[in-house]
Design a protein around this motif. Structure first.
Motif, mmCIF file in Angstrom:
data_model
loop_
_atom_site.group_PDB
_atom_site.id
_atom_site.type_symbol
_atom_site.label_atom_id
_atom_site.label_comp_id
_atom_site.label_asym_id
_atom_site.label_seq_id
_atom_site.Cartn_x
_atom_site.Cartn_y
_atom_site.Cartn_z
ATOM 1 N N UNK A 2 0.828 -1.200 0.000
ATOM 2 C CA UNK A 2 0.000 0.000 0.000
ATOM 3 C C UNK A 2 0.862 1.251 0.000
ATOM 4 N N UNK A 3 0.234 2.437 0.025
ATOM 5 C CA UNK A 3 0.977 3.697 -0.044
ATOM 6 C C UNK A 3 0.971 4.349 1.325
ATOM 7 N N UNK A 4 2.188 4.688 1.761
ATOM 8 C CA UNK A 4 2.330 5.366 3.054
ATOM 9 C C UNK A 4 2.385 6.859 2.783
ATOM 10 N N UNK A 5 1.525 7.601 3.456
ATOM 11 C CA UNK A 5 1.502 9.052 3.274
ATOM 12 C C UNK A 5 1.990 9.735 4.542
ATOM 13 N N UNK A 6 2.057 11.052 4.452
ATOM 14 C CA UNK A 6 2.549 11.857 5.570
ATOM 15 C C UNK A 6 1.709 11.634 6.801
ATOM 16 N N UNK A 7 0.408 11.558 6.632
ATOM 17 C CA UNK A 7 -0.459 11.400 7.803
ATOM 18 C C UNK A 7 -0.219 10.039 8.451
ATOM 19 N N UNK A 8 0.126 9.034 7.654
ATOM 20 C CA UNK A 8 0.436 7.728 8.247
ATOM 21 C C UNK A 8 1.684 7.833 9.136
ATOM 22 N N UNK A 9 2.653 8.566 8.635
ATOM 23 C CA UNK A 9 3.882 8.725 9.431
ATOM 24 C C UNK A 9 3.571 9.453 10.730
ATOM 25 N N UNK A 10 2.717 10.478 10.611
ATOM 26 C CA UNK A 10 2.343 11.216 11.835
ATOM 27 C C UNK A 10 1.720 10.267 12.840
#
Lengths: 116, 537
Positions: B64-72
């Motif tokens: 899947x795709x990891x986005x900035x909000x996931x990192x947060x």
């Protein structure tokens, strides 16, 4: 400086010290019940109203394992790579026993002093 | 919308936005920087294994795709990098301080040397050697060893033993130590230890009794008691050998004393209180021993070099007031410290005395006047150089004086001194007059007519000499041993009911042809019944 600020700061420093040993004790208690994964540990701590972030737990588990208090075993997981499950080693069990006795003594000491 | 890259996190493949990737990489690097270096790899591995699970729980599956909000969200879940630091939770790391214990596992006696070796990281053999060598310097090594044995605690628990070597006390090290130590406790050192303990116990009882003896001896030497009669002969040069022997014996007893202390230590190891009193007793004991031994050695040192056999002859002046009249009589007017040997030769009058090195000139006066040779020496008192304060100041040491002159007819020894004549031809007549506890020896000499008058506790030994005729007058307090003679005429008290310390007053060594006592000729039977006389023929 505000007096209550100083008091809080002082209490915070004391609590930091107390929390260290307390946390280790709780982790040992949790690991004594069987094999647990790191998230299980955190969940149990949350249920006991002990808020910790996972970042605190991982180094602790690693340290305890290096000291021979915990041992781990790998369990296969369908969702991803194998997971480390922790449980107490034999020495860890003895240490926990010692801690239980000491903490009971500490508790009764506190009770006795409070009653005075 | 953003560019994506393919990465793997904990071996699980993902797609990740550029910005998220930078952020995540920095986050992981920050975490790593806060970790202990020895567990960093493991912890990072665990964290990376955890992240895919966190993502899966928030609908970011594998690939899947990891986005900035996931990192947060991951950061929030795992925590700030500072929270990974073990300042928050710390167990003992780093070097533990070393503590000095006694190592009883590898001990020969008490483990002092082993413990010291472990603390300083040197072989215990060197420490033992140091103790042994310094024992020869007044017992320093042995005394220090016993002190440390009493003072240092024993490394009893495994934790103690680890602290002794300076290793951190953790479960891992404890486990490792326990298994390795089981093998190293051998039978060799234990046997030796038990043997030594047995010997110590055997000696401990004797040692306690000897302590009292040592104390008394030390007091005797220290107080100068040994310089008074009857100990004075011991200090008279020749007897110093015995003193030396006694002091060496004292030194050996010091060793026994130390063993007594060891016993106290062994018995007293249970209670702390007993330890303290044992230590006090032991300290007193050491001080007594050290003090007595040192004092004894000092005194002996002083005396052996000064008053031992290093005497030399120094001249004495003889005042000849009438050189035209050679002396025919000798008057010895000296106290009991004077030992005068008169030597008959054909030289002019001269005299000498045996000098003790370091002592002043004795006051002896020798005057020849109108035929009488007078030797005057009052109660001879010499001032010694100060040793041990005032103890040695006044010593009454016997002085041996040699006087050379012509044959004499009269010998007067009336003030307690000792007069000796050896191996001489005394001429035709010699009258010996002794009184006031004087002693006169006429050895291996010959005279035609000898007269001996002994009174007031004096003694005349003439038994080894020979005289043609002998005349003896003895009172109840004196003693005479007559020379071998052909005619003996003795004047004795009528009764000898209470003899003096000598059992008889007159000793006769040969059978004279003519023997009269108190004017009465004596038969052999009468002689044997006379309790005043002893016969040895």
């Amino acid at each position: 400086m505000d007096a209550s600020f100083l008091a809080k700061e002082y209490a915070r420093q004391l609590l930091t010290q107390m929390r260290k040993g307390f946390l280790v004790y709780c982790v040992l208690l949790i690991c004594s019940k069987g094999e647990v994964y790191s998230t299980d540990i955190i969940r149990q701590l949350h249920r006991a109203d002990l808020i910790v972030v996972e970042g605190t737990i991982y180094p602790l588990l690693s340290r305890l394992q290096k000291d021979g208090v915990l041992v781990h075993s790998w369990h296969e997981s369908e969702k991803g790579p194998p997971r480390k499950y922790y449980r107490l080693s034999d020495e860890g069990k003895m240490i926990l026993q010692e801690l239980k006795i000491s903490s009971a003594q500490m508790q009764s000491a506190i009770d006795a002093i409070e009653k005075e | 919308m953003d560019n994506i890259e393919k990465v793997h996190i904990g071996k699980v493949p993902f797609n990740i936005e550029n910005r998220a990737k930078t952020e995540l990489k920095k986050y992981l690097a920050d975490i790593r920087s806060h970790l202990d270096t020895d567990t960093a790899d493991e912890v990072m591995h665990d964290i990376e294994a955890r992240i895919p699970e966190l993502l899966a729980a928030h609908h970011v599956p594998q690939d899947g795709v990891i986005t900035h909000s996931d990192v947060v969200r991951i950061k929030k879940q795992l925590g700030e990098p500072e929270q990974f630091s073990t300042d928050h939770i710390s167990t003992e790391t780093g070097s533990t301080p070393k503590k000095l214990f006694r190592d009883t596992d590898s001990a020969i006696l008490g483990g002092v040397a082993s413990g010291i070796g472990k603390y300083f990281n040197i072989d215990a053999a060197f420490v033992r050697a140091a103790f042994f060598v310094t024992t020869f310097f007044y017992g320093f090594g042995a005394i220090l060893y016993v002190f440390l044995w009493v003072l240092l605690p024993e490394a009893k628990t495994s934790a103690d033993k680890l602290l002794m070597s300076g290793r951190p006390v953790t479960v891992a090290t404890l486990q490792h130590y326990r298994s390795s130590v089981q093998k190293s406790i051998g039978g060799g050192s234990m046997f030796l230890r038990h043997l030594i303990l047995k010997v110590v116990r055997l000696l401990s009882f004797a040692g306690t009794a000897i302590t009292a003896l040592l104390l008394l001896t030390g007091i005797g030497i220290f107080s100068g008691l040994f310089y008074t009669y009857p100990f004075r002969p011991i200090v008279d040069g020749y007897g110093v050998d015995y003193l030396l022997f006694g002091l060496l014996w004292l030194g050996c007893l010091c060793v026994i004393g130390l063993l007594v202390m060891l016993t106290i230590r062994i018995w007293g190891h249970r209670s702390r209180r007993l330890n303290m009193s044992a230590l006090a007793v032991a300290s007193l004991f050491i001080l007594t021993i050290a003090g007595a031994c040192t004092a004894s050695l000092l005194v002996y040192n002083h005396f052996s070099s000064k008053y031992g056999n290093n005497k030399s002859l120094h001249a004495l002046s003889v005042v000849n007031q009438t050189p035209a009249t050679p002396p025919t009589a000798l008057l010895l007017n000296a106290g009991s410290d004077i030992n005068l040997t008169y030597v008959i030769n054909n030289q002019p009058l001269h005299a000498a005395y045996e000098a003790y090195p370091g002592l002043g000139r004795p006051s002896i006066n020798i005057v020849s006047n109108k035929g009488v040779l007078t030797v005057n020496a009052d109660h001879l008192e010499q001032t010694a150089p100060s040793c041990l304060g005032d103890i040695c100041k006044k010593i009454y040491l016997p002085i041996h004086v040699f006087l050379y002159g012509p044959a004499l007819q009269t010998l007067n020894n009336t003030n307690g001194g000792m007069l000796t004549i050896n191996n001489s031809d005394l001429g035709s007549t010699v009258i010996v007059h002794t009184a006031n506890s004087s002693t006169t020896n006429i050895n291996n000499s010959y005279v035609t007519n000898m007269s001996i008058i002994a009174s007031s506790g004096s003694v005349v030994w003439a038994g080894s000499s020979t005289a043609q005729t002998t005349h003896v007058v003895v009172d109840t307090t004196s003693n005479v041993s007559a020379p071998a003679t052909t005619a003996l005429d003795a004047t004795l008290p009528n009764t000898c009911t209470s003899p003096s310390i000598f059992s008889t007053l007159l000793s006769i060594s040969n059978d004279p042809q003519h023997l009269t006592i108190n004017g009465q000729p004596q038969t052999l039977e009468q002689l044997q019944q006379n309790s005043c006389v002893a016969t040895s023929f």
